[in-house]
Design an enzyme around this catalytic site. Structure first.
Site, PDB file in Angstrom:
ATOM      1  N   LYS A   9       0.839  -1.209   0.000  1.00 49.99           N
ATOM      2  CA  LYS A   9       0.000   0.000   0.000  1.00 49.99           C
ATOM      3  C   LYS A   9       0.880   1.269   0.000  1.00 49.99           C
ATOM      4  CE  LYS A   9      -3.859  -2.410   2.303  1.00 49.99           C
ATOM      5  NZ  LYS A   9      -4.737  -2.430   3.513  1.00 49.99           N
ATOM      6  N   TYR A  49     -12.515  -3.010  -2.908  1.00 56.92           N
ATOM      7  CA  TYR A  49     -12.988  -3.046  -1.521  1.00 56.92           C
ATOM      8  C   TYR A  49     -14.518  -3.011  -1.424  1.00 56.92           C
ATOM      9  CZ  TYR A  49      -8.303  -2.588   0.526  1.00 56.92           C
ATOM     10  OH  TYR A  49      -7.011  -2.807   0.936  1.00 56.92           O
ATOM     11  N   ASN A 112      -1.874   0.106   7.088  1.00 51.92           N
ATOM     12  CA  ASN A 112      -1.299  -1.163   7.554  1.00 51.92           C
ATOM     13  C   ASN A 112      -0.469  -1.893   6.496  1.00 51.92           C
ATOM     14  OD1 ASN A 112      -3.363  -1.995   5.921  1.00 51.92           O
ATOM     15  ND2 ASN A 112      -4.468  -3.138   7.492  1.00 51.92           N
ATOM     16  N   HIS A 115      -1.918  -5.571   1.553  1.00 45.31           N
ATOM     17  CA  HIS A 115      -3.159  -6.316   1.320  1.00 45.31           C
ATOM     18  C   HIS A 115      -2.791  -7.699   0.815  1.00 45.31           C
ATOM     19  CE1 HIS A 115      -7.077  -7.527  -0.271  1.00 45.31           C
ATOM     20  NE2 HIS A 115      -6.405  -7.960  -1.324  1.00 45.31           N
ATOM     21  N   GLU A 126      -9.731 -10.583  -7.519  1.00 46.77           N
ATOM     22  CA  GLU A 126      -8.799  -9.456  -7.406  1.00 46.77           C
ATOM     23  C   GLU A 126      -7.716  -9.508  -8.495  1.00 46.77           C
ATOM     24  OE1 GLU A 126      -7.496  -9.837  -3.351  1.00 46.77           O
ATOM     25  OE2 GLU A 126      -9.430  -9.205  -2.539  1.00 46.77           O
TER      26      GLU A 126
HETATM   27  O1  CDP Z   1      -6.790  -6.176   4.942  1.00 48.67           O
HETATM   28  P1  CDP Z   1      -7.520  -7.176   5.816  1.00 48.67           P
HETATM   29  O2  CDP Z   1      -8.158  -8.294   5.000  1.00 48.67           O
HETATM   30  O3  CDP Z   1      -6.677  -7.670   6.929  1.00 48.67           O
HETATM   31  O4  CDP Z   1      -8.695  -6.380   6.563  1.00 48.67           O
HETATM   32  P2  CDP Z   1     -10.189  -6.032   6.092  1.00 48.67           P
HETATM   33  O5  CDP Z   1     -11.064  -6.209   7.274  1.00 48.67           O
HETATM   34  O6  CDP Z   1     -10.568  -6.763   4.850  1.00 48.67           O
HETATM   35  O7  CDP Z   1     -10.130  -4.467   5.795  1.00 48.67           O
HETATM   36  C1  CDP Z   1      -9.586  -3.974   4.583  1.00 48.67           C
HETATM   37  C2  CDP Z   1      -8.739  -2.762   4.902  1.00 48.67           C
HETATM   38  O8  CDP Z   1      -9.568  -1.737   5.426  1.00 48.67           O
HETATM   39  C3  CDP Z   1      -7.679  -2.991   6.002  1.00 48.67           C
HETATM   40  O9  CDP Z   1      -6.519  -3.620   5.546  1.00 48.67           O
HETATM   41  C4  CDP Z   1      -7.443  -1.553   6.467  1.00 48.67           C
HETATM   42  O10 CDP Z   1      -6.570  -0.842   5.585  1.00 48.67           O
HETATM   43  C5  CDP Z   1      -8.855  -0.953   6.375  1.00 48.67           C
HETATM   44  N1  CDP Z   1      -9.581  -0.984   7.686  1.00 48.67           N
HETATM   45  C6  CDP Z   1      -9.789   0.211   8.373  1.00 48.67           C
HETATM   46  O11 CDP Z   1      -9.375   1.275   7.891  1.00 48.67           O
HETATM   47  N2  CDP Z   1     -10.458   0.192   9.573  1.00 48.67           N
HETATM   48  C7  CDP Z   1     -10.926  -0.957  10.090  1.00 48.67           C
HETATM   49  N3  CDP Z   1     -11.589  -0.937  11.260  1.00 48.67           N
HETATM   50  C8  CDP Z   1     -10.720  -2.161   9.411  1.00 48.67           C
HETATM   51  C9  CDP Z   1     -10.041  -2.153   8.215  1.00 48.67           C
HETATM   52 MG    MG Z   2      -9.739  -8.239   3.650  1.00 47.04          MG
END
Ligand code: CDP
Ligand code: MG
Length: 135
Positions: A9, A49, A112, A115, A126
């Site tokens: 990212k 997303y 973070n 992805h 994707e």
């Molecule tokens: O990336 P990952 O699959 O671990 O998490 P996700 O639940 O699919 O969420 C996608 C992305 O949204 C995360 O990697 C974060 O960058 C963002 N996110 C956020 O900004 N705030 C949250 N409470 C959860 C996720």
């Molecule tokens: Mg995810």
């Protein structure tokens, strides 16, 4: 053999840890099959997303993921999807152990670093989104 769509990212690119992050994957016997630098458009970010469109963090997530260049990869290997998620660490870097990418380089639950696809179905969807016409 599985494939996963991995994105370094904008924070990973601006911190200049693209090479280091790729090494985490290569050290675990995963293969970098495709790799390109790009800026994600708002439209592509919305598609990628889509599952999160109704979440309260969606707007913030779009701002972040479209804020600068990213490195997009297709990574393959045995059990690649779970292996990559383990190497990344949990979504929230505060909960991520040292030695995971998010534990080592993450800032907060939004910013973070990486992805990685969460299932075979997500990976197929994707990869198609980011490497249209296999290019
Ligand atoms: O990336 P990952 O699959 O671990 O998490 P996700 O639940 O699919 O969420 C996608 C992305 O949204 C995360 O990697 C974060 O960058 C963002 N996110 C956020 O900004 N705030 C949250 N409470 C959860 C996720
Ligand atoms: Mg995810």
């Amino acid at each position: 053999m599985e494939k996963s769509l991995v994105i370094i990212k904008p924070d990973g690119v601006s911190k200049k840890v693209v090479g280091k992050i790729i090494t985490y994957f290569e050290n675990q016997d995963l293969n970098i099959e495709k790799l390109k630098m790009m800026k994600i458009s708002r439209e592509l970010a919305c598609k990628h997303y889509n599952e999160h469109r109704d979440k309260d963090f969606f707007k913030q997530l779009l701002e972040y993921i479209t804020s600068g260049n990213v490195a997009v990869m297709v990574i393959s290997g045995y059990n690649a999807i779970k292996k990559i998620r383990d190497i990344m660490g949990p979504t929230d870097p505060k909960k991520a152990k040292a030695g995971t990418i998010r534990g080592d380089y993450g800032t907060d639950i939004t910013v973070n670093v990486v992805h990685g696809s969460d299932s075979k179905e997500s990976a197929a969807r994707e990869i198609k989104l980011f490497f249209l016409n296999n290019s």
